[in-house]
Design a protein around this motif. Structure first.
Motif, PDB file in Angstrom:
ATOM      1  N   GLU A  83       0.837  -1.200   0.009  1.00 34.25           N
ATOM      2  CA  GLU A  83       0.149   0.227  -0.068  1.00 34.25           C
ATOM      3  C   GLU A  83       1.071   1.318   0.024  1.00 34.25           C
ATOM      4  O   GLU A  83       0.582   2.365   0.539  1.00 34.25           O
ATOM      5  N   ARG A  84       2.064   1.187  -0.656  1.00 36.66           N
ATOM      6  CA  ARG A  84       2.827   2.482  -0.971  1.00 36.66           C
ATOM      7  C   ARG A  84       3.203   2.666  -2.430  1.00 36.66           C
ATOM      8  O   ARG A  84       3.612   1.438  -3.025  1.00 36.66           O
ATOM      9  N   PRO A  85       3.511   3.623  -2.847  1.00 36.11           N
ATOM     10  CA  PRO A  85       3.820   3.879  -4.055  1.00 36.11           C
ATOM     11  C   PRO A  85       5.398   3.764  -4.373  1.00 36.11           C
ATOM     12  O   PRO A  85       6.153   3.949  -3.359  1.00 36.11           O
ATOM     13  N   ILE A  86       5.770   3.023  -5.427  1.00 34.03           N
ATOM     14  CA  ILE A  86       7.152   2.805  -5.690  1.00 34.03           C
ATOM     15  C   ILE A  86       7.709   4.298  -6.704  1.00 34.03           C
ATOM     16  O   ILE A  86       7.062   4.304  -7.622  1.00 34.03           O
ATOM     17  N   VAL A  87       8.399   5.089  -6.084  1.00 37.70           N
ATOM     18  CA  VAL A  87       8.482   6.304  -6.915  1.00 37.70           C
ATOM     19  C   VAL A  87       9.863   6.220  -7.643  1.00 37.70           C
ATOM     20  O   VAL A  87       9.877   7.121  -8.493  1.00 37.70           O
ATOM     21  N   LEU A  88      10.943   5.389  -7.303  1.00 36.51           N
ATOM     22  CA  LEU A  88      12.092   5.396  -8.120  1.00 36.51           C
ATOM     23  C   LEU A  88      12.457   3.820  -8.539  1.00 36.51           C
ATOM     24  O   LEU A  88      12.235   2.929  -7.373  1.00 36.51           O
ATOM     25  N   ILE A  89      13.022   3.607  -9.579  1.00 37.05           N
ATOM     26  CA  ILE A  89      13.473   2.168  -9.884  1.00 37.05           C
ATOM     27  C   ILE A  89      14.861   2.432 -10.259  1.00 37.05           C
ATOM     28  O   ILE A  89      15.081   3.110 -11.249  1.00 37.05           O
ATOM     29  N   SER A  90      15.815   1.680  -9.537  1.00 32.59           N
ATOM     30  CA  SER A  90      17.224   1.614  -9.948  1.00 32.59           C
ATOM     31  C   SER A  90      17.331   0.620 -10.782  1.00 32.59           C
ATOM     32  O   SER A  90      17.062  -0.676 -10.511  1.00 32.59           O
ATOM     33  N   THR A  91      18.139   0.834 -12.089  1.00 32.49           N
ATOM     34  CA  THR A  91      18.149  -0.212 -12.997  1.00 32.49           C
ATOM     35  C   THR A  91      19.770  -0.645 -13.361  1.00 32.49           C
ATOM     36  O   THR A  91      20.109  -1.382 -14.299  1.00 32.49           O
ATOM     37  N   GLY A  92      20.581   0.059 -12.600  1.00 34.63           N
ATOM     38  CA  GLY A  92      22.012  -0.454 -12.845  1.00 34.63           C
ATOM     39  C   GLY A  92      22.688   0.471 -11.686  1.00 34.63           C
ATOM     40  O   GLY A  92      22.122   1.343 -11.056  1.00 34.63           O
ATOM     41  N   PRO A  93      24.149  -0.044 -11.360  1.00 37.94           N
ATOM     42  CA  PRO A  93      24.884   0.514 -10.592  1.00 37.94           C
ATOM     43  C   PRO A  93      25.196   2.118 -10.808  1.00 37.94           C
ATOM     44  O   PRO A  93      25.448   2.775  -9.676  1.00 37.94           O
ATOM     45  N   ASP A  94      25.123   2.515 -12.106  1.00 36.94           N
ATOM     46  CA  ASP A  94      25.360   4.113 -12.178  1.00 36.94           C
ATOM     47  C   ASP A  94      24.618   5.011 -11.773  1.00 36.94           C
ATOM     48  O   ASP A  94      23.413   4.776 -12.086  1.00 36.94           O
ATOM     49  N   ARG A  95      25.020   6.195 -11.389  1.00 34.62           N
ATOM     50  CA  ARG A  95      23.980   7.389 -11.022  1.00 34.62           C
ATOM     51  C   ARG A  95      22.987   7.640 -12.086  1.00 34.62           C
ATOM     52  O   ARG A  95      21.880   7.881 -11.654  1.00 34.62           O
TER      53      ARG A  95
END
Ligand code: IMP
Length: 458
Positions: free
Chosen positions: A440-452
């Motif tokens: 019941e929380r939004p996922i606001v960011l998705i990290s798809t690799g190690p780089d910034r």
């Protein structure tokens, strides 16, 4: 009460190693100050950009941004020797004078002495096969001295009697260590290094943390508190006794910085698309179960590479699949180089972490590491049909049995190139939507690799 400027927080929702360094570094552009509130050199926050990789242990992860201040809060345990080493390493890329402007230290932060490290190792040895698998950095003994009200704090360094005080505490520690083999020559050398490094710390600004933060907030400065370790390593709310010695959860922000609960705004909860744990303790979704636990506790990276040069990520043997996941996700301790145990995402644990921390927004890391798997699992319960037992299993008080898990279709291998949510593979979005619905929380960011740069907004 007038509307106050609030502190946002980023916390790890698992057993540490969720990738906090990268996310803090990414979010720093929206803040003026990044504040660490607990832990010490046991942490290893990794940041990668422009083809370079940095691992921070003590210094907050906003350090690479000019004009941002990094506060080391009173809840931290700081090893002066480790601090000096870390600063000197950073000084190869950022001028020392600039680093001095970017770092401020609370005068109430606790100091780790060389004897704390010795005590840490000896405590572990004395536990035999019940050992916790600490990082050996002296964290527990330093916090113990704090709660025993005999520890040294950063402000002590400015006093004329600092050397006398530290020598007295050193003696107390040696009394405890008297039946153990202590290399006194090495210790004398380290004690000298400790005093030199403490002097080096004086080149940085020491502040009265709570007043300093209050002033910053009142002048409209934006602050992000940076958690270290993760929820299940919390001394009070983790899998006790297989925990670290500080509050890694939301309460640690108030005590570790000296801010009131009213001043906490958004709570970002970071979790990895799967789970890892380094060191001993309960890990209900571990791939390969006890075999993996034993393997990771006794083997080194080189052993694993030699014995399993090419593990199959889709192997029907969970132990092998766990090794493949470790290899793909580079799941080796950033501080100690140890093998991290790997497992599927643990939904009951994630829900507990959201509850304990009052998470407002979720961030997921390492979704790319699961790519290439034919199927991906999420554990829904650990003990079906018994809510109390399931809760006990989450806390590590009961061994899980009769688990229920959900199986998702896998996704392809090129996530790191994706820039928008709508470009993500359908099976991954199904995975993410399921987690959002359940927590019941939004996922606001998705990290798809190690780089910034490898990050997707949602
Ligand atoms: P300590 O914090 O060194 O006392 O270690 C206590 C437990 O926490 C051990 O299981 C460590 O492996 C674990 N731990 C401490 N710091 C970290 C971290 O930054 N990431 C993951 N695990 C950690």
């Amino acid at each position: 009460m007038k509307q106050e400027n609030k502190i946002n927080v980023l916390l790890g929702l698992q057993w540490g190693d969720e990738g906090k360094g990268k996310i803090i570094d990414y979010l720093t552009k929206n803040y003026d100050i990044i504040a660490r509130f607990q832990g010490g050199p046991n942490a290893g926050h990794t940041i990668e950009f422009e083809g370079k990789k940095y691992i921070l242990h003590l210094i907050p992860s906003g350090i690479f941004h000019p004009d941002k201040i990094n506060l080391m809060g009173n809840g931290m345990v700081i090893c002066p020797i480790a601090f000096q080493k870390e600063v000197e390493e950073l000084a190869q890329d950022i001028p020392l004078e600039e680093l001095k402007k970017r770092i401020v230290i609370s005068n109430r932060a606790n100091l780790i002495m060389p004897t704390h490290r010795l005590l840490d190792c000896i405590n572990e040895k004395s536990k035999g096969d019940k050992k916790i698998g600490t990082t050996g950095k002296g964290i527990g003994p330093a916090y113990s001295d704090h709660t025993s009200r005999i520890g040294l704090v950063v402000g002590d360094i400015d006093n004329n009697d600092f050397a006398i005080k530290s020598s007295a505490l050193n003696k107390k520690h040696l009394e405890i260590l008297k039946d153990h083999d202590v290399d006194m020559d090495a210790l004398t050398k380290e004690n000298y290094q400790f005093l030199t490094a403490a002097k080096f710390m004086q080149e940085f600004e020491f502040v009265n943390g709570p007043y300093w933060i209050d002033k910053q907030l009142n002048t409209g400065k934006k602050i992000l508190a940076e958690g270290a370790q993760g929820t299940f390593l919390d001394i009070d709310h983790g899998n006790y006794p297989f925990v670290t010695s500080s509050n890694t959860t939301i309460g640690g922000v108030c005590t570790g910085l000296g801010v009131s609960a009213h001043r906490i705004g958004k709570v970002y909860g970071l979790f990895k698309a799967y789970c890892t744990r380094v060191g001993a303790g309960p890990f209900p979704t571990e791939l390969g179960g006890e075999e993996s636990d034993e393997w990771c506790a006794t083997k080194k990276v080189e052993d694993e590479n030699t014995q399993y040069p090419d593990p199959d990520i889709n192997s029907s043997d969970p132990f092998i699949q766990g090794i493949a996941l470790r290899r793909k996700g580079s799941e080796f301790g950033a501080t100690t180089g140890r093998l991290r145990r790997t497992g599927w995402l643990d939904l009951p644990a994630l829900k507990y972490a959201c509850m304990i921390n009052g998470v407002t927004d979720l961030i997921i890391s390492k979704a790319d590491v699961l790519s290439g798997l034919k199927t991906v699992r999420i554990y829904e319960t650990h003990i079906e049909g018994d809510e109390y037992a399931n809760e006990q299993a989450v806390m590590g008080n009961q061994k899980p049995n009769h688990p229920v898990f959900r199986i998702f279709g896998g996704w392809e291998n090129n996530l790191r190139k994706k820039k928008r949510y709508i470009d993500l593979p359908l099976n991954l979005t199904k995975y993410l939507e399921y987690i959002q619905r359940e927590t019941e929380r939004p996922i606001v960011l998705i990290s798809t690799g190690p780089d910034r740069s490898e990050m997707i907004f949602h």
